[in-house]
Write a protein that holds these residues in place. Structure first.
Motif, PDB file in Angstrom:
ATOM      1  N   UNK A   1       0.810  -1.228   0.000  1.00 14.43           N
ATOM      2  CA  UNK A   1       0.000   0.000   0.000  1.00 14.43           C
ATOM      3  C   UNK A   1       0.845   1.281   0.000  1.00 14.43           C
ATOM      4  N   UNK A   2       1.958   1.258   0.703  1.00 17.67           N
ATOM      5  CA  UNK A   2       2.773   2.468   0.821  1.00 17.67           C
ATOM      6  C   UNK A   2       3.812   2.608  -0.289  1.00 17.67           C
ATOM      7  N   UNK A   3       4.141   1.504  -0.963  1.00 21.69           N
ATOM      8  CA  UNK A   3       5.107   1.541  -2.059  1.00 21.69           C
ATOM      9  C   UNK A   3       4.530   0.770  -3.236  1.00 21.69           C
ATOM     10  N   UNK A   4       3.988   1.485  -4.190  1.00 18.14           N
ATOM     11  CA  UNK A   4       3.304   0.832  -5.309  1.00 18.14           C
ATOM     12  C   UNK A   4       4.210  -0.080  -6.125  1.00 18.14           C
ATOM     13  N   UNK A   5       5.501   0.207  -6.152  1.00 18.78           N
ATOM     14  CA  UNK A   5       6.416  -0.611  -6.953  1.00 18.78           C
ATOM     15  C   UNK A   5       6.798  -1.907  -6.256  1.00 18.78           C
ATOM     16  N   UNK A   6       6.501  -2.021  -4.985  1.00 11.09           N
ATOM     17  CA  UNK A   6       6.889  -3.196  -4.207  1.00 11.09           C
ATOM     18  C   UNK A   6       5.747  -4.201  -4.151  1.00 11.09           C
ATOM     19  N   UNK A   7       6.090  -5.492  -4.344  1.00  7.08           N
ATOM     20  CA  UNK A   7       5.101  -6.560  -4.244  1.00  7.08           C
ATOM     21  C   UNK A   7       5.349  -7.342  -2.962  1.00  7.08           C
ATOM     22  N   UNK A   8       4.254  -7.705  -2.290  1.00  9.60           N
ATOM     23  CA  UNK A   8       4.319  -8.461  -1.055  1.00  9.60           C
ATOM     24  C   UNK A   8       3.848  -9.887  -1.310  1.00  9.60           C
ATOM     25  N   UNK A   9       4.587 -10.843  -0.770  1.00 10.38           N
ATOM     26  CA  UNK A   9       4.295 -12.258  -0.992  1.00 10.38           C
ATOM     27  C   UNK A   9       3.728 -12.900   0.261  1.00 10.38           C
ATOM     28  N   UNK A  10       2.822 -13.835   0.045  1.00 11.01           N
ATOM     29  CA  UNK A  10       2.200 -14.580   1.139  1.00 11.01           C
ATOM     30  C   UNK A  10       1.867 -15.979   0.625  1.00 11.01           C
ATOM     31  N   UNK A  11       1.975 -16.978   1.497  1.00 14.49           N
ATOM     32  CA  UNK A  11       1.618 -18.344   1.120  1.00 14.49           C
ATOM     33  C   UNK A  11       0.105 -18.485   1.015  1.00 14.49           C
ATOM     34  N   UNK A  12      -0.315 -19.293   0.060  1.00 12.96           N
ATOM     35  CA  UNK A  12      -1.706 -19.721   0.028  1.00 12.96           C
ATOM     36  C   UNK A  12      -1.803 -20.950   0.935  1.00 12.96           C
ATOM     37  N   UNK A  13      -2.993 -21.448   1.127  1.00 12.50           N
ATOM     38  CA  UNK A  13      -3.156 -22.655   1.946  1.00 12.50           C
ATOM     39  C   UNK A  13      -2.402 -23.834   1.322  1.00 12.50           C
ATOM     40  N   UNK A  14      -2.460 -23.959   0.010  1.00 12.18           N
ATOM     41  CA  UNK A  14      -1.731 -25.041  -0.672  1.00 12.18           C
ATOM     42  C   UNK A  14      -0.219 -24.868  -0.510  1.00 12.18           C
TER      43      UNK A  14
END
Length: 155
Positions: A100-113
């Motif tokens: 949200x604060x840095x549009x050029x940055x992507x945040x990663x998160x695991x899915x349940x799988x």
């Protein structure tokens, strides 16, 4: 009797020692392979490999990690990360959202799988460590951890 490595067809002790620390180096190499053997076989059945597991492992412990931070933790280049990361995203084992604060940055998160695959692969490795620590005893396990911390501090 020394264990035989199926991959190399060699006994651990069959290599010529060129230095007094060669035994320790060989144990690191063979130990790593022994620890990751079942996890890697499981990952291969999932169409994944060691780099995929490393990414899943870190993201599981740092949800919403930025790609730049992941690169830094793994100690690899952006180019080296690109292919395994894209596969994990395509297979929906990870999600990616804009920070949200840095549009050029992507945040990663695991899915349940992704969480299930990471946990199962890591469980194989934890089991090998659990058995080795039980065999070595508390002082052996503490000694190993001390050595690994000293080596890890070289990063």
């Amino acid at each position: 009797m020394a264990k035989t490595s199926q991959a190399a067809g060699l006994h651990r002790a069959s290599l010529v020692k060129l230095h007094e620390l060669d035994t320790a180096l060989e144990l690191m190499y063979y130990g790593w392979r022994g620890m990751t053997l079942e996890a890697d076989a499981y990952l291969a059945k999932q169409g994944l490999s060691r780099p995929h597991h490393r990414i899943l492992y870190v993201v599981a412990r740092r949800p919403d990690i930025a790609i730049g931070a992941l690169i830094e933790i793994l100690g690899i280049s952006k180019q080296a990360l690109n292919r395994p990361l894209n596969l994990l995203l395509e297979r929906k084992l990870l999600t990616s959202k804009r920070a949200p604060e840095q549009h050029r940055s992507k945040l990663l998160r695991l899915t349940e799988a992704g969480r299930r695959i990471e946990q199962r692969a890591s469980d194989h490795e934890r089991q090998v460590l659990r058995e080795a620590f039980a065999r070595a005893g508390a002082s052996g396990a503490a000694g190993w951890i001390g050595v690994m911390e000293a080596i890890a501090d070289n990063n």
